[in-house]
Design a protein around this motif. Structure first.
Motif, short mmCIF file in Angstrom:
data_model
loop_
_atom_site.label_atom_id
_atom_site.label_comp_id
_atom_site.label_asym_id
_atom_site.label_seq_id
_atom_site.Cartn_x
_atom_site.Cartn_y
_atom_site.Cartn_z
N LEU A 21 0.83 -1.21 0.00
CA LEU A 21 0.00 0.00 0.00
C LEU A 21 0.87 1.26 0.00
O LEU A 21 0.58 2.22 -0.72
N GLN A 22 1.94 1.26 0.80
CA GLN A 22 2.83 2.42 0.85
C GLN A 22 3.49 2.67 -0.50
O GLN A 22 3.64 3.81 -0.94
N ILE A 23 3.88 1.59 -1.18
CA ILE A 23 4.50 1.73 -2.51
C ILE A 23 3.51 2.37 -3.47
O ILE A 23 3.84 3.28 -4.24
N ALA A 24 2.24 1.91 -3.41
CA ALA A 24 1.21 2.45 -4.31
C ALA A 24 0.90 3.91 -3.99
O ALA A 24 0.74 4.74 -4.89
N LEU A 25 0.82 4.24 -2.69
CA LEU A 25 0.56 5.64 -2.29
C LEU A 25 1.70 6.56 -2.73
O LEU A 25 1.47 7.69 -3.16
N ALA A 26 2.93 6.05 -2.61
CA ALA A 26 4.08 6.83 -3.07
C ALA A 26 3.99 7.08 -4.58
O ALA A 26 4.20 8.20 -5.04
N ALA A 27 3.67 6.03 -5.33
CA ALA A 27 3.56 6.16 -6.78
C ALA A 27 2.46 7.16 -7.15
O ALA A 27 2.60 7.93 -8.11
N GLN A 28 1.38 7.15 -6.38
CA GLN A 28 0.28 8.09 -6.62
C GLN A 28 0.76 9.53 -6.50
O GLN A 28 0.29 10.43 -7.20
N ARG A 29 1.73 9.77 -5.61
CA ARG A 29 2.30 11.10 -5.40
C ARG A 29 3.49 11.38 -6.33
O ARG A 29 4.12 12.43 -6.24
N GLY A 30 3.81 10.41 -7.17
CA GLY A 30 4.95 10.60 -8.06
C GLY A 30 6.27 10.32 -7.40
O GLY A 30 7.32 10.81 -7.83
N MET A 31 6.25 9.54 -6.31
CA MET A 31 7.47 9.23 -5.56
C MET A 31 7.84 7.76 -5.74
O MET A 31 6.95 6.89 -5.80
N GLY A 32 9.11 7.48 -5.80
CA GLY A 32 9.58 6.11 -5.94
C GLY A 32 9.70 5.43 -4.60
O GLY A 32 9.61 6.05 -3.55
N TYR A 33 9.91 4.10 -4.63
CA TYR A 33 10.09 3.32 -3.41
C TYR A 33 11.57 2.92 -3.32
O TYR A 33 12.20 2.61 -4.32
N MET A 34 12.11 2.91 -2.09
CA MET A 34 13.51 2.52 -1.90
C MET A 34 13.61 1.60 -0.70
O MET A 34 13.14 1.93 0.40
N SER A 35 14.20 0.45 -0.89
CA SER A 35 14.43 -0.47 0.22
C SER A 35 15.74 -0.10 0.90
O SER A 35 16.75 0.19 0.25
N LEU A 36 15.75 -0.10 2.25
CA LEU A 36 16.98 0.21 3.00
C LEU A 36 17.78 -1.05 3.33
O LEU A 36 18.84 -0.95 3.95
N GLU A 37 17.26 -2.20 2.93
CA GLU A 37 17.92 -3.46 3.25
C GLU A 37 19.30 -3.52 2.61
O GLU A 37 19.47 -3.31 1.41
N GLY A 38 20.31 -3.79 3.42
CA GLY A 38 21.68 -3.95 2.93
C GLY A 38 22.38 -2.65 2.58
O GLY A 38 23.50 -2.66 2.07
N ILE A 39 21.74 -1.50 2.86
CA ILE A 39 22.36 -0.20 2.54
C ILE A 39 23.09 0.34 3.76
O ILE A 39 22.54 0.35 4.87
N ASP A 40 24.30 0.83 3.55
CA ASP A 40 25.05 1.48 4.63
C ASP A 40 25.22 2.95 4.24
O ASP A 40 25.91 3.27 3.27
N ILE A 41 24.57 3.82 4.96
CA ILE A 41 24.57 5.25 4.60
C ILE A 41 25.83 5.91 5.14
O ILE A 41 26.12 5.82 6.34
N PRO A 42 26.59 6.62 4.27
CA PRO A 42 27.82 7.27 4.72
C PRO A 42 27.54 8.34 5.79
O PRO A 42 26.50 9.00 5.78
#
Length: 589
Positions: free
Chosen positions: A67-88
Motif C-alpha cells: 500500500l505504501q508503494i502504491a501511495l508513493a507512486a500516486q504522489r509521483g514518488m519512488g520506493y527505496m528499500s533500505l535493506e543492505g544499505i550502509d549510509i555514509p
C-alpha cells in the motif's frame, strides 16, 4: 509483479502519478479489477467514510508495504528499500538529528554536483519535510518512500533512538545539578529578589532544558505542557491525545528559574508571583508557526505553569475532518446557514468545541460575509475574521463586547461562551435582529443545554424563539493504523456497551497493539463523536411547558437525533476507535 529480490517492480512512475489507488495496485499486478470493484462497493456501503487503502488492508488483499508503494507512486514518488544499505556518515550529517526525528526522515544519498539530497520517509503526505529541508538547508530534495519499520531502524542506527531525548534531558539535568549558581536557590522559594529572578531566567542550562522540552512536545504533537511544583518534587508532564505522560523530573529548586524564563518569553511580569498571569509566546519551529498560550497559577509550593501548544501548521478547520457522519454533516451545514438564530456547541472542557466552531466559521468565511468573534482567549488568528480578545480585568466582558459588535454590522457572530444571563440575553437579541450566533456551553449532552439556559434565568419563550440547534460532542482517540488489530470482544466488554454477542455478530472490532508510531499506546490522533438536536415545533412546545431533560431527549430521538453513545458505536464498528474509548467518553441514560 516482483523482481528477483522479491521487491515490488513498478511501471514507470509517470504512468501511475495521480491515478486512483485501486488502478495503481492493478498496474502493479497486486490486485485484479474484480477485487477493486468489490472493495468500491464496500466503500459505498460505508458511506465513503473509509479510504480504499484501509479496506484493502482489512480484507487482507494487500500488505502495508504494498500500500505504501502504491501511495508513493500516486504522489509521483519512488520506493527505496533500505535493506543492505550502509549510509555514509557525511550524508547523515546533512540533516540534523532533531530535524530527522521531528520529520521522521533519513537522508540516504547526496549528489554534490546537483546539490541534491535524497531522503526516505514512510508517509507520502509528509510534504513539510522536503519543503523545510529545501528552504532551511538549501538542498534540492528528492523524497522516496520506504518501509516504516526499516525507517525506524535507520533512525535508531544513525541517530540513536527516541530515548536519546530522555538521555539529553538527563544530561541537562546533570548539568543543572552541577551548576553552583542554580543550587544556591534550593529551599529559598519566595525569598528571591528581582535581580536574581532576571539572572535565573537567563541561565543557559535552564534555557536549553526548556527548549528541549518544547521541541520534544511539539514533535510528539502534544497539546499541553505542564510544569508543576509539589512539596518534595517538580514534575514536567505533557498531554498527547488527551492523556498525560510524565517526563524526566528536574530538581525542584529550578522551578523559579523555569517559570521566570517562560514569563520572559511571554512578556509577563517576572516579579509578580502572587497572582495568576496569562500570556502568549510565538515561535517558529522547523519553519512552522507555533503559538504557546501561557497560564501561570500560584500554588502552595510555587507557580504551576501550563503551556497550551497551538500549532497553526497542524490546525485543520474543515468540517469533513471532524469525524461527523455524512448525514450529521448535512444537518450542521443547514444549521450554520440559517439567516438568524443561535447554534450552541456543548460539552466538557477540551472536547473540541472551539475546533468545531472554527470549522463552521471557515465554511462561512467569504468576501460577502462579515464575521466577528468574541473569545477568551483568541486561540488562532484566522484571516477574514474580526477577532476580539476579552479582558475582564478592564471590564471588556462578553456582554459588553457583544453590545459593541452589534453596531459593527456583522452577519455572523461567535460568542466564545455563554457564562451568564446578560450575555445570553444579548446573544438572543442579536439573533432576533437578523444575525446567526454561534456559542458554547458546558453540559453533558444536547438536551441538558436547555436546562442550563433556564438555570441562567433565560425565559423559555426566548429559548424557543432563538435557539435553532445544539451540537454536543466528545473527543475519542483513534486506533493507530500502524498496529491496528482485529479481535473478539469479551462478554464484559460488550456488557459495558449494553450489547450481547448476538447484537454484534456481523460486526468487527479492532484495537491498537502498540507500536513505535504511537509510542506503544495503540492510539494516534483523536476524532469527534457528536449528538445533534435540531429544534422543531414539538421540542419548542415541550420547552414552553418546562418538560424535563429526559422528555426532550426522547423528542429529539423521535426527530432523528442520534445519541453520543449511538454515534460512538458507529465509530467502533467502522474500526475508528475502541470500546474502552466510547465507554469512557459517553454515558447511557
Amino acid at each position: 509483479m516482483v523482481n528477483m529480490n522479491g521487491q515490488q517492480k513498478l511501471p514507470p512512475i509517470e504512468q501511475l502519478k495521480g491515478r486512483n489507488i485501486g488502478r495503481i495496485l492493478i498496474k502493479m499486478g497486486v490486485l485484479s479489477r474484480d477485487k477493486v470493484h468489490e472493495c468500491l462497493k464496500i466503500q459505498k456501503q460505508r458511506n465513503g467514510k473509509i479510504k480504499m487503502g484501509q479496506i484493502f488492508i482489512e480484507l487482507g488483499l494487500v500488505d502495508e508495504k504494498q500500500l505504501q508503494i502504491a501511495l508513493a507512486a500516486q504522489r509521483g514518488m519512488g520506493y527505496m528499500s533500505l535493506e543492505g544499505i550502509d549510509i555514509p556518515a557525511d550524508v547523515i550529517e546533512k540533516v540534523p538529528e532533531q530535524m530527522a526525528k521531528t520529520y521522521h526522515i533519513v537522508p540516504v544519498e547526496y549528489i554534490q554536483e546537483k546539490n541534491e539530497l535524497i531522503v526516505v520517509l514512510d508517509n507520502p503526505e509528509n510534504f513539510r519535510a522536503t519543503d523545510d529541508l529545501s528552504t532551511l538547508m538549501g538542498f534540492k530534495v528528492t523524497a522516496k518512500i520506504t518501509d516504516a519499520e526499516a525507517l525506524d531502524q535507520a533512525l535508531a542506527k544513525y541517530y540513536e533512538e527516541k530515548k536519546q531525548q530522555d538521555e539529553n534531558i538527563n544530561e541537562l539535568i546533570d548539568e543543572i545539578q552541577g551548576d553552583s549558581f542554580l543550587a544556591e536557590f534550593e529551599g529559598r522559594n519566595q525569598s528571591i529578589d528581582l535581580d536574581e529572578l532576571k539572572e535565573l531566567s537567563e541561565s543557559n542550562p535552564v534555557k536549553k532544558l526548556l527548549n528541549l522540552v518544547l521541541l520534544q512536545a511539539i514533535r510528539d504533537k502534544a497539546s499541553d505542557i505542564h510544569f508543576e511544583p509539589f512539596e518534595n518534587e517538580y514534575k514536567m508532564r505533557y498531554r498527547i491525545d488527551g492523556v498525560l505522560y510524565e517526563m524526566v523530573p528536574p530538581p525542584k529548586y529550578i522551578a523559579a528559574a523555569l517559570s521566570s524564563r517562560i514569563k520572559v518569553m511571554a512578556d509577563l511580569d517576572i516579579a509578580e508571583r502572587r497572582l495568576p498571569q496569562d500570556g502568549r509566546i510565538s515561535l517558529t519551529v522547523q519553519g512552522n508557526p507555533v503559538d504557546l498560550r501561557v497560564a501561570i497559577l500560584p500554588t502552595m509550593f510555587g507557580e504551576s505553569v501550563v503551556l497550551r501548544i497551538l500549532d497553526r501548521a497542524n490546525a485543520s478547520y474543515k468540517m469533513s475532518q471532524l469525524g461527523l457522519m455524512p448525514e450529521d454533516e448535512d444537518i450542521i451545514h443547514k444549521l450554520i446557514r440559517k439567516p438568524n438564530g443561535i447554534v450552541i456547541v456543548t460539552g466538557p472542557t477540551g472536547c473540541g468545541k472551539t475546533t468545531t466552531l472554527y470549522s463552521a466559521l471557515n465554511e462561512l468565511n467569504d468576501i460577502e460575509t462579515k464575521i466577528i468573534t468574541t473569545e477568551d482567549p483568541v486561540e488562532y488568528d484566522v484571516d477574514g475574521l474580526v477577532q476580539c480578545q476579552m479582558k475582564p480585568a478592564i471590564g471588556l466582558t462578553f456582554a459588553r463586547c457583544l453590545r459593541a459588535i452589534l453596531r459593527q454590522d456583522p452577519d455572523v457572530i461567535l460568542v466564545g461562551e455563554v457564562r451568564d444571563l446578560e450575555t445570553a440575553q444579548i446573544a438572543a437579541q442579536a439573533s432576533l435582529t437578523g444575525h446567526i450566533v454561534f456559542t458554547t456551553l458546558h453540559t453533558n449532552d444536547a438536551p441538558s443545554s436547555v436546562a442550563r439556559l433556564l438555570d441562567m434565568g433565560i425565559e423559555p419563550f426566548l429559548i424557543t424563539a432563538t435557539v435553532e440547534g445544539v451540537v454536543a460532542q466528545r473527543l475519542v482517540r483513534r486506533i493507530c493504523l500502524g498496529c491496528k488489530t482485529q479481535f473478539d470482544p469479551t462478554e464484559a466488554q460488550l456488557s459495558d456497551l449494553q450489547l450481547t454477542h448476538d447484537d454484534v455478530k456481523e460486526q468487527k472490532f479492532f484495537y491498537g497493539r502498540g507500536c513505535k508510531k504511537c509510542n506503544g499506546t495503540g492510539y494516534r490522533g483523536r476524532v469527534g463523536i457528536f449528538e445533534i438536536m435540531v429544534f422543531n415545533d414539538e421540542i419548542r412546545d415541550l420547552i414552553m411547558n418546562q418538560a424535563s431533560t429526559n422528555v426532550l431527549r426522547t423528542a429529539g430521538q423521535k426527530a432523528g437525533m442520534r445519541l453520543l453513545r449511538e454515534n460512538g458505536l458507529a465509530a467502533i464498528f467502522d474500526g475508528i476507535t475502541t470500546i474502552d474509548e466510547i465507554v469512557k467518553g459517553t454515558m447511557i441514560e
